[in-house]
Design an enzyme around this catalytic site. Structure first.
Site, PDB file in Angstrom:
ATOM      1  N   SER A  45      10.096   0.510  -3.777  1.00 20.33           N
ATOM      2  CA  SER A  45       8.947   0.114  -2.982  1.00 20.33           C
ATOM      3  C   SER A  45       9.063  -1.320  -2.489  1.00 20.33           C
ATOM      4  CB  SER A  45       7.677   0.355  -3.794  1.00 20.33           C
ATOM      5  OG  SER A  45       6.604   0.484  -2.913  1.00 20.33           O
ATOM      6  N   LYS A  53      12.267  -2.955  -0.440  1.00 23.51           N
ATOM      7  CA  LYS A  53      12.334  -3.770   0.781  1.00 23.51           C
ATOM      8  C   LYS A  53      13.289  -4.932   0.493  1.00 23.51           C
ATOM      9  CE  LYS A  53       7.285  -3.010   1.185  1.00 23.51           C
ATOM     10  NZ  LYS A  53       7.036  -1.725   1.791  1.00 23.51           N
ATOM     11  N   HIS A  72       4.549   8.424  -5.529  1.00 25.44           N
ATOM     12  CA  HIS A  72       5.235   7.157  -5.278  1.00 25.44           C
ATOM     13  C   HIS A  72       5.661   6.550  -6.624  1.00 25.44           C
ATOM     14  CE1 HIS A  72       5.944   3.338  -3.251  1.00 25.44           C
ATOM     15  NE2 HIS A  72       5.230   2.726  -4.165  1.00 25.44           N
TER      16      HIS A  72
HETATM   17  C1  GTR Z   1       1.830  -0.714  -1.674  1.00 23.60           C
HETATM   18  C2  GTR Z   1       2.365  -1.331  -0.416  1.00 23.60           C
HETATM   19  C3  GTR Z   1       3.720  -0.766  -0.133  1.00 23.60           C
HETATM   20  C4  GTR Z   1       4.624  -0.789  -1.347  1.00 23.60           C
HETATM   21  C5  GTR Z   1       3.897  -0.453  -2.629  1.00 23.60           C
HETATM   22  C6  GTR Z   1       4.653  -0.785  -3.928  1.00 23.60           C
HETATM   23  O1  GTR Z   1       0.564  -1.119  -1.966  1.00 23.60           O
HETATM   24  O2  GTR Z   1       1.481  -1.063   0.613  1.00 23.60           O
HETATM   25  O3  GTR Z   1       4.301  -1.431   0.964  1.00 23.60           O
HETATM   26  O4  GTR Z   1       5.264  -1.987  -1.445  1.00 23.60           O
HETATM   27  O5  GTR Z   1       2.684  -1.098  -2.725  1.00 23.60           O
HETATM   28  O6  GTR Z   1       5.348  -1.790  -4.025  1.00 23.60           O
HETATM   29  O7  GTR Z   1       4.532   0.014  -4.865  1.00 23.60           O
END
Ligand code: GTR
Length: 398
Positions: free
Chosen positions: A236, A240, A378
């Protein structure tokens, strides 16, 4: 009762309005994806078509890196005064004798200011010679990378990696830049304060990527590690950073970006799930100030994320998604990988990605550009890691 219902209705109506104003109401409808034109990864800014890897490496790739530095992630400091390290704890009988644990304290000095990166590293004992390593940028709790192994987590399944013959390492993002819109300055940015005033200065994601490269500097000094076979993993927001680190630092031999979504592996112009304006609003401390110019204005961005993936060529790159994680735009991630194929082709490297996204739990492993979409939420799971190991086995020829 009637009263209560009316109150509840009003309350939710106000809440929804507030969310819509914040841009939180995300598009999850494919038919609402706006028409868009991606910048051509193989067309230079002077409109020259790139037809060979020499032109790619000398002209177009540096151009793209520069565009990402200026507009998205910010500059990445290339030099520092010195890097030293000490072993805080070494234990040869870790994991019932299967591994040696090293807790390494890496100290980087710039502008007479020190910064400490705490690295947890397990090296398999039965392997001869230098071993390849998976390095995780840990953006979750530190307990996930517990050196004592009293707490185990699928986010960093160290035993599983050791059993597969790889070393496994992790550092925590908070050592480089706390993941907080106020406190993020307390880390690398203290060493490079000019970054904070520049519109193209790096922020937290850049700081984490910078940290990954400093760990690689350490690996080059550790005789147990094959520093030419470092697989960098991020989930996540960490995913990036893993992409940005691999783009900037070509010593990373393999890159894995797990559910990285917006300003990770997914195409921004699709505006599906998280958008640039959303990410810049919720996480104002992640990207360069300049990036905010592209809030609700993706079309004017001189790059899109397929170009970032392309800069990793010819090195193997694996991206993932999860079925219940539409926020990270699985389709936009796959399309982004497909666009990067052109650059791998310049090296004569053929991608085995299918024309359309593969079915759930059908990983594409034997390909320089690998991908899977996993059933579920996620997250970074044992299923994901299992495929990373297979992918590394193919590319590191283990
Ligand atoms: C979310 C964010 C994503 C991602 C995620 C994470 O809130 O919008 O871009 O980075 O967190 O890191 O789990």
């Amino acid at each position: 009762m009637q009263h209560l219902k009316r109150f509840a209705f009003l309350f939710f109506a106000i809440l929804i309005k507030a969310q819509a104003q914040n841009g939180v109401v995300a598009n999850y409808d494919e038919s609402q994806v706006p028409p868009y034109t991606l910048p051509d990864v193989l067309k230079t800014t002077t409109n020259r078509t790139v037809r060979d890897k020499e032109t790619w490496e000398k002209v177009r790739r540096p151009e793209i890196i520069k565009l990402f530095e200026e507009n998205v992630y910010g500059q990445l400091p290339k030099s520092y005064e010195r890097l030293t390290y000490s072993i805080k704890n070494e234990h040869g009988g870790a994991m019932a004798g299967k591994a040696t644990l090293k807790e390494v304290v890496i100290e980087v000095v710039e502008n007479n200011k020190p910064l400490t990166i705490n690295l947890v590293l397990f090296v398999p004992t039965k392997q001869q010679g230098q071993v390849p390593v998976f390095l995780l940028i840990n953006n979750r709790g530190k307990e996930n990378t517990d050196p004592t192994r009293s707490h185990k987590s699928d986010f960093w399944p160290a035993e599983m990696i050791i059993d597969s013959g790889y070393a496994i390492a992790a550092f925590h993002v908070s050592d480089l830049a706390p993941d907080d819109s106020v406190r993020y300055v307390n880390g690398v940015l203290g060493l490079y304060p000019q970054q904070l005033t520049a519109n193209d200065g790096m922020r937290a994601i850049g700081a984490w990527a910078w940290g990954a490269s400093r760990v690689l500097d350490y690996f080059e000094k550790d005789a147990a590690i094959d520093a030419k076979k470092v697989a960098l993993v991020g989930h996540s927001r960490g995913g990036k950073a893993s992409l940005w680190a691999a783009a900037e630092d070509q010593r990373f031999a393999l890159c894995i970006t797990n559910c990285s979504g917006n300003t990770g592996a997914a195409l921004s112009r699709r505006r599906f799930g998280e958008t640039i304006s959303r990410i810049n609003t919720t996480f104002p401390h992640w990207f360069a100030k300049n990036y905010k110019k592209f809030n609700d204005n993706e079309a004017s961005l001189p790059v899109d994320q397929h170009m970032l993936l392309a800069t990793i060529a010819p090195r193997p790159l694996y991206a993932t998604n999860a079925t219940k994680d539409l926020w990270a735009d699985p389709k936009g991630t796959f399309l982004s990988l497909k666009q990067a194929e052109k650059v791998y082709a310049l090296y004569g490297i053929e991608s085995n990605l299918p024309a359309n996204p593969p079915a759930t739990n059908q990983p594409v492993i034997v390909s320089p550009l690998g991908y899977h979409i996993r059933e579920g939420e996620h997250n970074l799971t044992a299923y994901d890691w299992n495929n990373f190991i297979k992918f590394a086995n193919v590319h590191f020829k283990k």
